[in-house]
Design a protein around this motif. Structure first.
Motif, PDB file in Angstrom:
ATOM      1  N   SER B 187       0.837  -1.208   0.000  1.00  0.00           N
ATOM      2  CA  SER B 187       0.000   0.000   0.000  1.00  0.00           C
ATOM      3  C   SER B 187       0.875   1.262   0.000  1.00  0.00           C
ATOM      4  O   SER B 187       0.550   2.257  -0.659  1.00  0.00           O
ATOM      5  N   ILE B 190       2.219   1.670  -3.530  1.00  0.00           N
ATOM      6  CA  ILE B 190       1.205   2.205  -4.448  1.00  0.00           C
ATOM      7  C   ILE B 190       0.958   3.685  -4.172  1.00  0.00           C
ATOM      8  O   ILE B 190       0.894   4.505  -5.095  1.00  0.00           O
ATOM      9  N   ALA B 191       0.892   4.038  -2.893  1.00  0.00           N
ATOM     10  CA  ALA B 191       0.642   5.437  -2.543  1.00  0.00           C
ATOM     11  C   ALA B 191       1.763   6.336  -3.051  1.00  0.00           C
ATOM     12  O   ALA B 191       1.527   7.390  -3.657  1.00  0.00           O
ATOM     13  N   SER B 194       1.737   6.589  -6.815  1.00  0.00           N
ATOM     14  CA  SER B 194       0.622   7.441  -7.249  1.00  0.00           C
ATOM     15  C   SER B 194       0.954   8.914  -7.061  1.00  0.00           C
ATOM     16  O   SER B 194       0.733   9.745  -7.952  1.00  0.00           O
ATOM     17  N   ILE B 197       3.424  10.046  -9.609  1.00  0.00           N
ATOM     18  CA  ILE B 197       2.804  10.243 -10.931  1.00  0.00           C
ATOM     19  C   ILE B 197       2.061  11.574 -10.969  1.00  0.00           C
ATOM     20  O   ILE B 197       2.225  12.370 -11.907  1.00  0.00           O
ATOM     21  N   VAL B 198       1.296  11.827  -9.907  1.00  0.00           N
ATOM     22  CA  VAL B 198       0.539  13.090  -9.869  1.00  0.00           C
ATOM     23  C   VAL B 198       1.497  14.283  -9.890  1.00  0.00           C
ATOM     24  O   VAL B 198       1.295  15.265 -10.603  1.00  0.00           O
TER      25      VAL B 198
END
Lengths: 373, 219
Positions: B187, B190-191, B194, B197-198
């Motif tokens: 997790s 993934i966080a 993410s 990417i943002v």
């Protein structure tokens, strides 16, 4: 009748003027200090000579066209005038000052006396129209309100008052060149250099840009030197023309005289597109000796071209056929080239040639044709 | 995620922003003049000096040839000299800046080289000095490329800062390696990914917007 005779005398004077074309050109520098004087300027790039001993004098208020094919050296020549290019030898005088040996820092103030416009306009895309026009003044250190005031004045002069805040990318080619002209005039130069300024423009825009340059020349008394490969440009604007080939000036003189009586092959070939030529289908049939008709090329200019030449020819010398050609105005002077066919018989031909020569024309027998084919 | 984890996450995010921002700013301040120097001293440049050009070019190539992870370690003595320590976020900013400066210099160089020579000639012809040419022509005309290139550099720095974890600099990349990879906390991985990417998308979007506003070359 009396006035006729006077005219004839003037025509004869004109004939001698045609003959001494080159000599007159040398004296045509204009009164007072010349703006530009080049003495035996040479510039080599490796083994090839871009300029091979060029001498040229340009007087105040003159518009001089420098014409030549690409690679003839005209770009190098115009760049020598503001020190963008340094001659290997020879002297470049601008307003009486020799600039060939000046350092870059000494050249900078001098270049402000010389405006330049370019084929591709060279406007700064990141600046607005008024900022472009004001840039030479910024370089000079003029205050912002003052230079924007001057920019507005110049944009008015070139007919672009409404475009001050626009960016060059939004303008048409003709408008861009008008901005280029306004920018070149911003620092009130003594001399304007035009480097193929109309070569990227369509014919109509070219005419309007040349008309603008003419107006500026008259209004401000600005000296203009323009380089071009188009005789049309020279015809419509220049007072004097210098033809350059392989780094040398091969011919120089008043435009109408050079048009009327080109001395070099290069000039003749550059004139080909805009001067009447013998139609190809007749040229193909020409025979050096055989034929019932002789084909004549008749060049007339100045006063000689004003009289009722053809009517008199028919009346006094005999029959002729008008094949091609005409009379046009160059610098307000009539310059004509006529192609005539006359009977080949000895007396007729001789009489015609004598008559025309007597009227101040240059006559050349190009060959003979049979009139029925 | 626990609240300590969220704290850790936010701290890592801040460290990444700090490393990227600070080394980005430094690489801009030094890289742009370096890029300019490479252009003006090159053959046909406004201040042609081939010796200077070759020396600068070699230095730039030298730094660009060394893999960043090696540079990070090799520069430790220098880092200690400048930052006072060789460990932590501020210490990482030194090698990041030193790696990003030649990188950005090359990108800026390309944009500056693309400025139409006719424009330089026009300003020379109106009596402009070299400095005028730099200020009024080269930099403003190349500005869209300079900004676009800076965006690329920042995005690269976001990625490179992950490696700075090797000298204890922290940051999101380090967080992903230590928790997401080594402790199998998917997790967290993934966080982090993410958020990265943002972040990269936001940077790229902002850069593109700015370029569009600056670019006056098309109507």
């Amino acid at each position: 009748m009396a006035s006729r005779r006077v005219k004839d005398d003037k025509m004869n004077q004109h004939v001698s003027a045609l003959a001494s074309n080159g000599a007159l050109a040398a004296a045509a520098g204009g009164a007072g200090e010349p703006v530009v004087r080049l003495i035996d300027v040479r510039r080599h790039f490796g083994p090839t000579a871009a300029l091979d001993g060029v001498s040229l004098t340009v007087g105040k208020g003159e518009i001089v066209g420098i014409i030549g094919r690409s690679g003839a050296g005209k770009s190098t020549l115009i760049r020598c005038l503001n020190g963008l290019e340094r001659p290997d030898s020879g002297e470049v005088h601008i307003e009486g000052r020799e600039i060939g040996r000046l350092g870059e820092n000494q050249l900078q103030p001098l270049r402000r006396r010389i405006g330049m416009i370019f084929q591709h306009f060279n406007l700064l895309s990141a600046k607005t129209v008024e900022e472009n026009v004001a840039l030479p003044l910024k370089i000079e250190g003029v205050s912002r309100p003052e230079r924007l005031r001057r920019a507005a004045e110049l944009l008015e002069l070139v007919g672009l008052a409404g475009k001050a805040k626009a960016y060059p990318a939004s303008l048409s080619g003709g408008q861009k060149q008008r901005v280029g002209i306004a920018r070149a005039l911003a620092a009130r130069p003594a001399l304007l250099l035009s480097d193929e300024a109309t070569s990227a423009l369509d014919p109509e825009t070219t005419r309007s840009i040349l008309a603008l340059l003419r107006d500026i020349n008259r209004q401000l008394g600005l000296t203009i030197i323009l380089i071009t490969h188009e005789m049309e440009v020279v015809r419509s604007i220049a007072d004097r023309v210098a033809v350059i080939d392989a780094g040398r000036i091969v011919e120089e003189g008043e435009v109408w005289k050079v048009f009327a009586d080109p001395q070099s092959d290069i000039t003749t070939s550059l004139l080909q597109g805009i001067r009447p030529q013998l139609p190809a289908e007749i040229a193909q049939r020409l025979s050096p000796t055989l034929g019932s008709e002789a084909v004549l090329r008749v060049d007339i200019a100045g006063e000689a071209a004003l009289g009722p030449l053809l009517a008199d020819l028919g009346g006094q010398a005999g029959a002729f056929r008008f094949i091609h050609g005409g009379i046009e105005r160059v610098q307000g002077r009539p310059v004509g080239t006529l192609f005539l066919a006359v009977p080949s018989g000895e007396p007729d031909l001789l009489r015609t040639v004598q008559f025309l020569t007597g009227r101040g024309a240059r006559v050349e027998v190009l060959g003979h044709v049979f009139d029925n084919d | 995620m626990s609240s300590t984890m969220i704290d850790l996450f936010l701290r890592s995010l801040w460290e990444t922003v700090l490393m990227t921002g600070a080394s980005g700013a430094i690489s801009f301040v030094f890289g742009l003049p370096l890029g300019l120097a490479l252009v003006v001293t090159d053959r046909g440049g406004i201040a042609q000096n081939l010796w200077v050009n070759r020396i600068l070019g070699s230095i730039v190539n030298g730094f660009r040839a060394v893999p960043f992870i090696i540079l990070l370690v090799a520069l430790i003595p220098l880092t200690r000299l400048i930052a006072g320590t060789s460990i932590g976020t501020w210490a990482a900013i030194v090698p990041l800046s030193i790696a990003a400066t030649p990188y950005y210099a090359r990108i800026a160089e390309v944009s500056l080289r693309e400025v139409d020579r006719g424009l330089i000639e026009a300003v020379r012809a109106m009596g402009g000095s070299r400095w005028t040419i730099v200020r009024e022509v080269l930099v403003p005309e190349a500005m869209p490329g300079i900004v676009a290139g800076f965006t690329v550099t920042l995005v690269t720095l976001v990625g490179a800062s992950a490696m700075a974890g090797a000298i204890g600099a922290g940051g999101l990349g380090d967080l992903a390696i230590r928790y997401g990879y080594q402790r199998f906390e998917t997790s967290v991985m993934i966080a982090v990914v993410s958020v990265l990417i943002v972040m990269v998308c936001a940077l790229q979007w902002a850069g593109d917007r700015l370029v569009a506003r600056l670019d006056r070359r098309v109507a």
